[in-house]
Every structure is written in structure tokens, then in C-alpha cells.
Design an enzyme around this catalytic site. Sequence first.
Site, mmCIF file in Angstrom:
data_model
loop_
_atom_site.group_PDB
_atom_site.id
_atom_site.type_symbol
_atom_site.label_atom_id
_atom_site.label_comp_id
_atom_site.label_asym_id
_atom_site.label_seq_id
_atom_site.Cartn_x
_atom_site.Cartn_y
_atom_site.Cartn_z
ATOM 1 N N ALA A 72 12.318 60.091 40.493
ATOM 2 C CA ALA A 72 13.847 59.951 40.164
ATOM 3 C C ALA A 72 14.736 60.535 41.262
ATOM 4 C CB ALA A 72 14.270 60.062 38.866
ATOM 5 N N VAL A 73 14.900 60.086 42.350
ATOM 6 C CA VAL A 73 15.815 60.756 43.122
ATOM 7 C C VAL A 73 16.983 59.844 43.387
ATOM 8 C CG1 VAL A 73 13.847 62.111 44.364
ATOM 9 C CG2 VAL A 73 14.508 59.701 45.245
ATOM 10 N N LYS A 97 20.329 58.169 43.289
ATOM 11 C CA LYS A 97 20.881 57.506 42.089
ATOM 12 C C LYS A 97 19.850 56.958 41.055
ATOM 13 C CE LYS A 97 25.096 56.211 44.845
ATOM 14 N NZ LYS A 97 25.688 54.936 45.546
ATOM 15 N N TYR A 98 18.662 57.095 41.505
ATOM 16 C CA TYR A 98 17.591 56.275 40.559
ATOM 17 C C TYR A 98 17.645 57.447 39.281
ATOM 18 C CZ TYR A 98 16.034 52.648 43.108
ATOM 19 O OH TYR A 98 15.546 51.214 43.727
ATOM 20 N N ASP A 151 12.398 52.764 37.443
ATOM 21 C CA ASP A 151 13.780 51.864 37.291
ATOM 22 C C ASP A 151 12.944 50.702 36.333
ATOM 23 O OD1 ASP A 151 11.825 51.150 39.281
ATOM 24 O OD2 ASP A 151 13.404 49.834 40.285
ATOM 25 N N HIS A 180 0.357 41.758 40.049
ATOM 26 C CA HIS A 180 2.020 41.471 40.482
ATOM 27 C C HIS A 180 2.227 40.330 39.790
ATOM 28 C CE1 HIS A 180 5.453 41.139 42.858
ATOM 29 N NE2 HIS A 180 5.308 42.257 43.383
ATOM 30 N N GLY A 233 4.278 38.181 40.773
ATOM 31 C CA GLY A 233 4.698 37.169 41.765
ATOM 32 C C GLY A 233 3.365 36.281 42.238
ATOM 33 N N TYR A 234 2.328 36.994 42.143
ATOM 34 C CA TYR A 234 1.144 36.477 42.928
ATOM 35 C C TYR A 234 0.009 36.275 42.095
ATOM 36 C CZ TYR A 234 4.172 38.006 46.672
ATOM 37 O OH TYR A 234 5.197 37.935 47.526
ATOM 38 N N GLU A 241 2.043 50.215 48.605
ATOM 39 C CA GLU A 241 1.350 49.089 47.906
ATOM 40 C C GLU A 241 0.372 48.641 48.839
ATOM 41 O OE1 GLU A 241 3.696 46.685 44.822
ATOM 42 O OE2 GLU A 241 3.721 45.409 46.521
#
Length: 324
Positions: A89-90, A92-93, A180, A200, A202-203, A271
Site C-alpha cells: 500500500a504505497v 494513494k493506495y 485495492d 483470472h 477475464g480468461y 503476473e
Amino acid sequence: MLVNISKTHILISFVFLLILSGAIYTYLENITIPFRLSYPQPSTMIGRTDVNSVTNWNAPLVWEGTFDPVVIDDIYRRMNPRVAVVVLAVGKYTRFLKGFLESGEKYFLVGLRVTYYIFTDNEQDVPNVTLSEGRKITILPVPSAKRWQDVVLSKMKWATVTIDKQIRNEADYLFMMDVDSVFHNRFGAESLSQMSAVLHRGYYKNINRDGFPYERRPESKAYIPAGEGDYYYTAAVWGGYLEDMYRLVKYCYEQSEEDAKNNIEAVWQEESHLNKYFLYNKPAKVLSPEYLWSDYDAPGSDIKLIRISQLVKDYAEVRPNGGH
């Protein structure tokens, strides 16, 4: 023949018997007799028919309806493992930490010992969250980054170093997760294995392996040739035995470093390296996209529930280089 047994010998024997009986009593006292679980009888004929629940290397492919949470929770609670969760978490995360941690306490491995290892450049922004018994937060300072790609790759670096120096003495399992994200339903012990990879979203269906976004440039260490591949896995959630995870995290870091020396960066950073590793080192368990969905997409009928989901966000606003 008379045997001369002195009072000293008798006393020593008596003391020995006392010690032995005490040890036996302590042993018997510590024996745990399992209580009787009540659960439906498992079936060899009834189960999910709309999805595949086993890979071609005979690893479980986990969906809602393919396991009994009562049974699997009992197994792991007896083992009482220590689980590490590494998040970065760096910048704005850090704004995502509160939702991640609070929902994690509600749904993630409830009843097990969990330590959240938070790598951050803004320690003062880590929220004060109420944790359940046996769960804690460890904050680890890291430098800021100028590109989101560097943020991703630095996660592998800092995780490698910290696992080696600290976490391996404090955990049995380790998960790498993106901060996130928010948990929405049970993310339980069914996710644990020697190495668990997540499909994943999407796949995961009706996609030819040549349509996966693998790294296709031979110059990269993450290169996967056309015609090869099993599934496409997300790098936003993955976990396993501590030492197996250390090898994989270190692999992703070192392969990324080799690419950097050759002035190339894998198309999807760690990834891409993760997918290369899992192609030749099959995961022991594959988790369905229930274990990492996205608020950008509506689930299909095969997704019975969403366990954790990535949040919608303005990448140009939260990423250090505007999302590019």
C-alpha cells in the site's frame, strides 16, 4: 540368594515411578478427543455439473458447491496454521487498507491465525482496525515509486527479502494479495494448499490458450510459446506453503531483474512470470474466479458468489504515473 535392597534404592525407584506416572497423566490429559461433526453425507454422484472441478493434472478446481466448509474448517482449525498476508500500500493506495482489512476480518480465514504484513511508504495512513484474537498487523516501511509498474515489481523484491529475514519464522502459509480489493463472502481454508493459483476472471472460459495474454516475446524470461499453456492466472491473489511461496516470489523477482538487465519488461510484470512458473510447476489447487472478481464486471451464472473483488477506481488518479 538374598538381595540387599537399600532404602536409597527403594526411594529412587519410588521417585522414578512418581515421575513416570506424572508424565503419563500429563500425556493422557493432553490427548484431544475430536468432537462429533454433523454434516451431510458426501456423494460420489451428485455435484456441480456446470463447471469443471478438477484439472487434467488431478488438482482440485475449487468452486462454491465443491466442498463442505464445516468439514474443511474443522481439519484446518485442528492444524492451527499461521497465515501471512502480504499487501503493498504505497502512495494513494493506502486509502484501500481500511476496506481490505475490515472485510478480511469478517470473511478471510475466520478462526485461523493471520498476520497482515503491510508494505507502505505512508505508515501514518495505516488505519487502526479492530482485529480478532490471534490476528495482527505488521507494518514494513518501503520507499515510494514513480511508476505503477515499479510498484508491482518492488512488491516481489520486498516480499523476497522479508520472507527470508522475518516471515518464514512467523508463518506456515503465505498469500500475496492486492490491497485495492474487498472481501464479500467466505474466503476459507478450502483455499489452502501447497500452492494455490486463482483463475483470472477475464480468461477462464471459452478462451483458446493462444488468446491468453502471456508474454510472447522470446527475449523475456516470462516467454511462453504459442500452443502452450493451461490457464491464465491472476497475480492479485495467490498463496501456498511458506517455503513454496518464497521460491515463487523469489523466482518472479529474479526473472524480472534478468529482464531489466536486457532492457525488457514482461507485458504484465510479475503476473507474466507467475504464469510461466505455473505452466512448468503446476499448482496443487486452482481456485475459481470467485476468489478474485472485479467490480468492473457482472458475474455469470457459474459464479455463485464473489468472495473477494477488486474495486472500481480512477487509475489515472491513484497511480503514480497516471496509469500508463
